[in-house]
Design a protein around this motif. Structure first.
Motif, PDB file in Angstrom:
ATOM      1  N   PRO A 475      23.616  -5.290   7.724  1.00 21.20           N
ATOM      2  CA  PRO A 475      22.745  -5.559   8.885  1.00 21.20           C
ATOM      3  C   PRO A 475      21.352  -6.013   8.408  1.00 21.20           C
ATOM      4  N   GLU A 476      20.564  -6.514   9.323  1.00 20.72           N
ATOM      5  CA  GLU A 476      19.217  -7.011   8.989  1.00 20.72           C
ATOM      6  C   GLU A 476      18.274  -5.865   8.618  1.00 20.72           C
ATOM      7  N   SER A 477      18.511  -4.695   9.202  1.00 23.34           N
ATOM      8  CA  SER A 477      17.629  -3.556   8.941  1.00 23.34           C
ATOM      9  C   SER A 477      18.445  -2.318   8.627  1.00 23.34           C
ATOM     10  N   PHE A 478      18.103  -1.636   7.544  1.00 27.64           N
ATOM     11  CA  PHE A 478      18.754  -0.369   7.200  1.00 27.64           C
ATOM     12  C   PHE A 478      17.934   0.327   6.116  1.00 27.64           C
ATOM     13  N   ASP A 479      18.327   1.558   5.765  1.00 29.40           N
ATOM     14  CA  ASP A 479      17.655   2.295   4.696  1.00 29.40           C
ATOM     15  C   ASP A 479      18.673   2.653   3.617  1.00 29.40           C
ATOM     16  N   ILE A 480      18.197   2.758   2.387  1.00 29.66           N
ATOM     17  CA  ILE A 480      19.061   3.195   1.289  1.00 29.66           C
ATOM     18  C   ILE A 480      18.495   4.504   0.745  1.00 29.66           C
ATOM     19  N   GLU A 481      19.356   5.502   0.639  1.00 34.75           N
ATOM     20  CA  GLU A 481      18.894   6.790   0.117  1.00 34.75           C
ATOM     21  C   GLU A 481      18.741   6.686  -1.398  1.00 34.75           C
ATOM     22  N   VAL A 482      17.590   7.096  -1.898  1.00 36.22           N
ATOM     23  CA  VAL A 482      17.339   7.020  -3.334  1.00 36.22           C
ATOM     24  C   VAL A 482      16.933   8.406  -3.823  1.00 36.22           C
ATOM     25  N   GLU A 483      17.734   8.973  -4.677  1.00 35.54           N
ATOM     26  CA  GLU A 483      17.457  10.319  -5.160  1.00 35.54           C
ATOM     27  C   GLU A 483      16.082  10.405  -5.832  1.00 35.54           C
ATOM     28  N   GLY A 484      15.356  11.405  -5.468  1.00 30.96           N
ATOM     29  CA  GLY A 484      14.084  11.652  -6.145  1.00 30.96           C
ATOM     30  C   GLY A 484      12.936  10.793  -5.638  1.00 30.96           C
ATOM     31  N   ILE A 485      13.223   9.761  -4.842  1.00 29.67           N
ATOM     32  CA  ILE A 485      12.150   8.877  -4.371  1.00 29.67           C
ATOM     33  C   ILE A 485      12.034   8.923  -2.851  1.00 29.67           C
ATOM     34  N   GLY A 486      13.175   8.868  -2.190  1.00 29.78           N
ATOM     35  CA  GLY A 486      13.140   8.835  -0.736  1.00 29.78           C
ATOM     36  C   GLY A 486      14.102   7.779  -0.234  1.00 29.78           C
ATOM     37  N   TYR A 487      13.546   6.817   0.497  1.00 31.99           N
ATOM     38  CA  TYR A 487      14.401   5.794   1.089  1.00 31.99           C
ATOM     39  C   TYR A 487      13.821   4.402   0.873  1.00 31.99           C
ATOM     40  N   ALA A 488      14.682   3.468   0.481  1.00 35.39           N
ATOM     41  CA  ALA A 488      14.269   2.068   0.429  1.00 35.39           C
ATOM     42  C   ALA A 488      14.444   1.511   1.826  1.00 35.39           C
ATOM     43  N   ASN A 489      13.380   0.941   2.383  1.00 32.75           N
ATOM     44  CA  ASN A 489      13.438   0.429   3.759  1.00 32.75           C
ATOM     45  C   ASN A 489      13.652  -1.080   3.768  1.00 32.75           C
ATOM     46  N   ILE A 490      14.711  -1.515   4.444  1.00 38.32           N
ATOM     47  CA  ILE A 490      14.970  -2.953   4.618  1.00 38.32           C
ATOM     48  C   ILE A 490      14.804  -3.253   6.104  1.00 38.32           C
ATOM     49  N   ARG A 491      13.878  -4.163   6.402  1.00 38.43           N
ATOM     50  CA  ARG A 491      13.616  -4.502   7.804  1.00 38.43           C
ATOM     51  C   ARG A 491      13.628  -6.021   7.956  1.00 38.43           C
ATOM     52  N   ASN A 492      14.419  -6.474   8.907  1.00 41.84           N
ATOM     53  CA  ASN A 492      14.537  -7.920   9.176  1.00 41.84           C
ATOM     54  C   ASN A 492      14.832  -8.715   7.909  1.00 41.84           C
ATOM     55  N   GLY A 493      15.674  -8.150   7.078  1.00 39.62           N
ATOM     56  CA  GLY A 493      16.118  -8.888   5.890  1.00 39.62           C
ATOM     57  C   GLY A 493      15.171  -8.796   4.713  1.00 39.62           C
ATOM     58  N   ILE A 494      14.076  -8.030   4.878  1.00 40.64           N
ATOM     59  CA  ILE A 494      13.069  -7.963   3.803  1.00 40.64           C
ATOM     60  C   ILE A 494      12.946  -6.526   3.291  1.00 40.64           C
ATOM     61  N   PHE A 495      12.868  -6.373   1.972  1.00 41.19           N
ATOM     62  CA  PHE A 495      12.619  -5.051   1.379  1.00 41.19           C
ATOM     63  C   PHE A 495      11.131  -4.758   1.538  1.00 41.19           C
ATOM     64  N   ILE A 496      10.812  -3.754   2.358  1.00 36.70           N
ATOM     65  CA  ILE A 496       9.384  -3.521   2.658  1.00 36.70           C
ATOM     66  C   ILE A 496       8.818  -2.329   1.895  1.00 36.70           C
ATOM     67  N   GLY A 497       9.615  -1.765   0.952  1.00 38.12           N
ATOM     68  CA  GLY A 497       9.084  -0.673   0.132  1.00 38.12           C
ATOM     69  C   GLY A 497       9.832   0.631   0.399  1.00 38.12           C
ATOM     70  N   PHE A 498       9.328   1.695  -0.231  1.00 39.67           N
ATOM     71  CA  PHE A 498       9.953   3.011  -0.079  1.00 39.67           C
ATOM     72  C   PHE A 498       9.192   3.820   0.952  1.00 39.67           C
ATOM     73  N   GLY A 499       9.936   4.442   1.878  1.00 41.23           N
ATOM     74  CA  GLY A 499       9.291   5.240   2.913  1.00 41.23           C
ATOM     75  C   GLY A 499      10.292   6.206   3.500  1.00 41.23           C
ATOM     76  N   PRO A 500       9.964   6.786   4.647  1.00 40.36           N
ATOM     77  CA  PRO A 500      10.910   7.713   5.276  1.00 40.36           C
ATOM     78  C   PRO A 500      12.075   6.958   5.930  1.00 40.36           C
ATOM     79  N   HIS A 501      13.149   7.675   6.215  1.00 40.83           N
ATOM     80  CA  HIS A 501      14.300   7.083   6.913  1.00 40.83           C
ATOM     81  C   HIS A 501      14.058   7.136   8.412  1.00 40.83           C
ATOM     82  N   GLU A 502      14.355   6.021   9.067  1.00 41.53           N
ATOM     83  CA  GLU A 502      14.266   6.022  10.528  1.00 41.53           C
ATOM     84  C   GLU A 502      15.675   6.105  11.073  1.00 41.53           C
ATOM     85  N   SER A 503      15.910   7.099  11.925  1.00 42.45           N
ATOM     86  CA  SER A 503      17.288   7.396  12.313  1.00 42.45           C
ATOM     87  C   SER A 503      17.931   6.293  13.162  1.00 42.45           C
ATOM     88  N   SER A 504      17.125   5.397  13.707  1.00 45.55           N
ATOM     89  CA  SER A 504      17.721   4.327  14.512  1.00 45.55           C
ATOM     90  C   SER A 504      18.385   3.265  13.630  1.00 45.55           C
TER      91      SER A 504
END
Lengths: 533, 298
Positions: A475-504
């Protein structure tokens, strides 16, 4: 001579169209009595036949090409020279129109400091932001904001403060540290040479006072000593010297140095600064260095010590595309870094940066005046470094091998890893190796599924990701769980950095498998196994 | 750890000289004998030391230069042991083209055309010139590496971007580059550098009693018997010097008391007229230099 006490200051003036750049510089030259008399006569004559109805139009001092005079705009950079009792100056006056962004970049790449004009009646405009972005990209660290046309807003203090806040906010966003903001009127001459009584609320220096005193060499010096070799000087068999300009640090006779890319070590036997022998030399000086023994050194090699300069074959770079002909993937360009020139190929575009807004956009190509982040592979491993560590080995041009045009200029953002078969997401200090783009093929001969990894790719914060492939579709937007760091955030096809997971958004693991109710779900939700042919 | 502004300008010029020598196939240095050329020659000697400059020098001789210029040229070439090519448009000179009858056409044919012919004849791919951006408005816009088409023409609207000091010296067959290492020097810098480095210059820069006539507001020196006097003109002795040097019938002198370098510098710094005033061709019309450059004038 007294005027050399502070050395030479090279600065650029830029800002939006009609902000009065040429008028500002014209006025400084005029007020400082720095125009020679016959130029002044020519100016008065030109003004009388020009569009300003007889009032002296200072900008005519600078717009030198016939086409510029006809159209009343600045097309190319004009260089002007003046000196005061304290200092000598070189001014690059640059065009404001977006169409001529590349000419503006030429001026910016030569300058140590930028004067950005802001129209007090209009505030920070789109063009102003573009120019700041280009100046910052080209490596300028010192910015003076001249809030111009204060006369048109009755020298209003509140309005000035409001614009100052806008400027500060935007500068911080670009990571620009050294800024100073001066309210001026270019046509009236307020705060240009002397501080104006009309703005007694302003307690800072006048524009010229500031330029006379600013020290542009006090910012963090680059690490160690390095000198790219321009040529080998061999007048006879007894002398073999390496000529170049010292880009940082200093060198003395007896110093141990390393020659890159070979890594050979040697000791400095003699130093000439121009035609004079010397025991030592420092940054900026043109030198000829002899070493204690025969080493394999030619143009493009770098003599260095304690600089931590590396070699690489793959880089991630930011390009400003200059040529009318757009980028061709897979085509060989010449890349010139320092004094080395080798063939290079642009292998991928990560994203485009909107020059006006700074927004990161998906891109498949680069056209004139566009800024893109891309991956470049060189034909061989050469000496280079990140632009913010060693400027001269981190800046380059791409040359079209057929037309010989300068296609683009760029800066090295990162040297890419030599490890194979990894895809890395990275954001500042944090990074993770992911396998979401690996492909799975069923090989009929061995009746097994094999994983095919991709070659080393690095995606930085802001990069667009190849989310659709033969064997996967995310999908265009999703999160990847990364041990020890948190979550890689992908929004609208772009990797926007590491942050919290959004449940939507869907949550995946680093293999690209989605978590469903806290457990790994269906492998084939986003991935497919394809029959190997 | 401090470099003065002259040190920085010198370093920039030397970097450029070395880049051209390393990357260009057949460079040449245009030598006009004037003070800027003297500075250029000095810089070239410093840039490659202890080697001699790895390219020839070339003088486009119009046959109308001041005699003292030619004496100075020949002396310097011998002292320094450099390779100098002297090129003249012999055909046009044989036809009697001269600065009195032919006006602007004289410069086009004897200087511009001769330069183009010489560059073509020797197939030079890069030519160093002593042009400075403070001299004239169109020069202020010119790149340090300035490209010329096969016809030696300059296209001001389509100049190659010049980023940092990463000069792109690649050209196609027939094209060439004009390189201006002292683009960023001012007249004042030139004089200060001449003093600092003790560079020899043609004595015409220093004031002396010289025979001149006044013509259209200019003082023209009667340098030899070829000078054509107009009715009523009588050479008179005046204490004059020259701020630029060229063909003597086209170069205006200024009245001056400055006999030494220090006096010349003092006068220059206080001066209220830019040096090109005394070069007559620039004054014809706004944009005249740009037009000439498009046609191949250096």
């Amino acid at each position: 001579m007294s005027n050399s006490s502070k050395g030479l200051l090279k600065f650029i003036t830029c800002g939006s169209v009609d902000d009065g750049k040429s008028t500002l510089i014209g006025h400084i030259l005029y007020n400082s009595k720095l125009i020679y008399a016959d130029q002044e006569q020519a100016l008065i004559l030109d003004s009388q036949v020009g569009s300003c109805g007889g009032k002296i139009d200072y900008s005519l001092l600078l717009d030198g090409l016939m086409a510029e005079r006809e159209q009343g705009i600045t097309i190319d950079v004009a260089y002007r020279y003046f000196s005061t009792d304290k200092r000598s100056f070189i001014v690059a006056d640059t065009p404001g129109h977006e169409e001529y962004t590349r000419n503006m970049a030429v001026g910016a790449s030569y300058a140590d400091l930028a004067i950005i004009l802001v129209d007090a009646s209009k505030g920070v405009l789109v063009q102003t932001r573009r120019h700041m972005r280009i100046c910052s990209l080209m490596g300028i660290k010192y910015f003076v904001f001249a809030v111009n046309k204060m006369d048109l807003i009755n020298y209003n203090f509140e309005r000035f403060i409001k614009i100052s806040e806008e400027i500060k906010q935007f500068s911080e966003g670009l990571g620009i540290e050294d800024i100073i903001i001066i309210p001026v009127s270019a046509t009236e001459g307020d705060n240009l040479i002397n501080c104006s009584e009309k703005m007694s609320w302003y307690k800072g220096p006048s524009l010229i006072e500031y330029l006379e005193d600013v020290d542009v060499e006090d910012n963090k010096p680059e690490k160690g000593f390095y000198m790219p070799i321009q040529r080998v000087c061999r007048p006879d068999y007894s002398f073999r010297g390496f000529q170049g300009q010292i880009e940082s640090g200093e060198i003395s006779i007896g110093d141990k140095v390393t020659i890159l890319p070979s890594g050979e070590a040697a000791v400095v036997k003699s130093i000439h600064i121009c035609d004079k022998k010397s025991d030592k030399a420092f940054m900026g000086q043109p030198v000829t260095i002899q070493l204690d023994h025969e080493v394999d050194v030619s143009r493009g090699c770098v003599i260095t010590h304690d600089a931590g300069i590396k070699t690489a074959k793959k880089i991630t770079a930011t390009l400003l595309w200059l040529d009318d002909v757009k980028l061709t993937f897979g085509m060989d360009y010449w890349i010139k870094i320092g004094t080395k020139m080798v063939p290079a190929v642009v292998t991928a575009i990560n994203h485009k940066i909107d020059v006006n807004t700074g927004e990161l956009l998906k891109a498949s190509n680069a056209e004139r005046n566009e800024i893109v982040r891309c991956q470049i592979t060189l034909s061989e491993e050469i000496v280079l470094d990140e632009f913010n560590k060693h400027k001269t080995l981190g800046s380059f041009i791409l040359i079209d091998r057929i037309s010989h045009a300068t296609s683009a200029c760029g800066i090295v953002e990162r040297l890419d890893s030599k490890e194979n078969n990894t895809v890395i997401f990275t954001d500042g200090e944090k990074s993770v190796t992911v396998r979401i783009f690996d492909s799975f093929y069923y090989h009929t001969d061995i009746m097994s599924v094999l994983r095919h990894s991709r070659n080393d790719e690095v995606y930085y914060c802001g990069d667009a990701l190849p989310l659709k492939g033969e064997c996967f579709e995310y999908p265009e937007s999703f999160d990847i769980e990364v041990e020890g760091i948190g979550y890689a955030n992908i929004r609208n096809g772009i990797f926007i950095g590491f942050g919290p997971h959004e449940s939507s958004y869907p949550l995946l693991n680093i293999d690209g498998i989605e978590f469903e109710n806290g457990r790994l779900g269906n492998f084939t939700k986003y991935r497919h196994i394809v029959v190997w042919e | 750890m401090f470099m003065s502004h002259l040190d920085k300008l010198e370093a920039e010029a030397i970097y450029i000289f070395r880049e051209v020598a390393a990357e260009c196939e057949r460079p040449v240095m245009l030598y006009s004998i004037g003070k800027d050329s003297s500075v250029m020659m000095h810089l070239a000697l410093k840039a490659f030391y202890p080697q001699k400059p790895p390219f020839p020098f070339m003088h486009i001789d119009t046959s109308w230069k001041f005699r003292e210029m030619i004496e100075f040229r020949d002396r310097r070439v011998e002292e320094l042991g450099i390779n100098l090519i002297v090129y003249r448009n012999e055909k046009a000179l044989a036809q009697g083209i001269n600065p009195f009858d032919n006006g602007a056409a004289y410069t086009d044919i004897i200087k511009t055309q001769a330069l183009k012919d010489a560059l073509t004849k020797y197939q030079f791919t890069a030519a160093f010139g002593g042009g400075r951006r403070d001299e004239e408005k169109s020069r202020a816009k010119e790149r340090i590496f300035s490209f010329r088409s096969e016809n030696h023409a300059w296209d001001p609207k389509n100049q190659r971007p010049e980023m940092w000091k990463l000069y792109n010296t690649r050209i196609n067959k027939g094209e060439s580059i004009r390189v201006f290492p002292i683009s960023n020097w001012t007249e004042k810098d030139i004089w200060q550098y001449i003093k600092r480095e003790n560079i020899p210059i043609v004595p015409l820069y220093f004031s002396k009693e010289r025979p001149v006539v006044e013509r259209d507001g200019n003082l023209i020196m009667v340098d030899d018997e070829r000078m054509r006097l107009l009715p009523g003109e009588k050479p008179m002795m005046k204490k004059v010097r020259f701020r630029t040097l060229g063909c003597y019938p086209l170069t205006g002198a200024v009245e001056s008391e400055a006999e030494t370098l220090d006096e010349v510098i003092e006068e220059t710094l206080a001066s209220a007229t830019s040096e090109r005033t005394s070069r007559i061709i620039d004054h014809e019309e706004t944009g005249s230099m740009e037009r000439r450059k498009k046609e191949g004038y250096f």
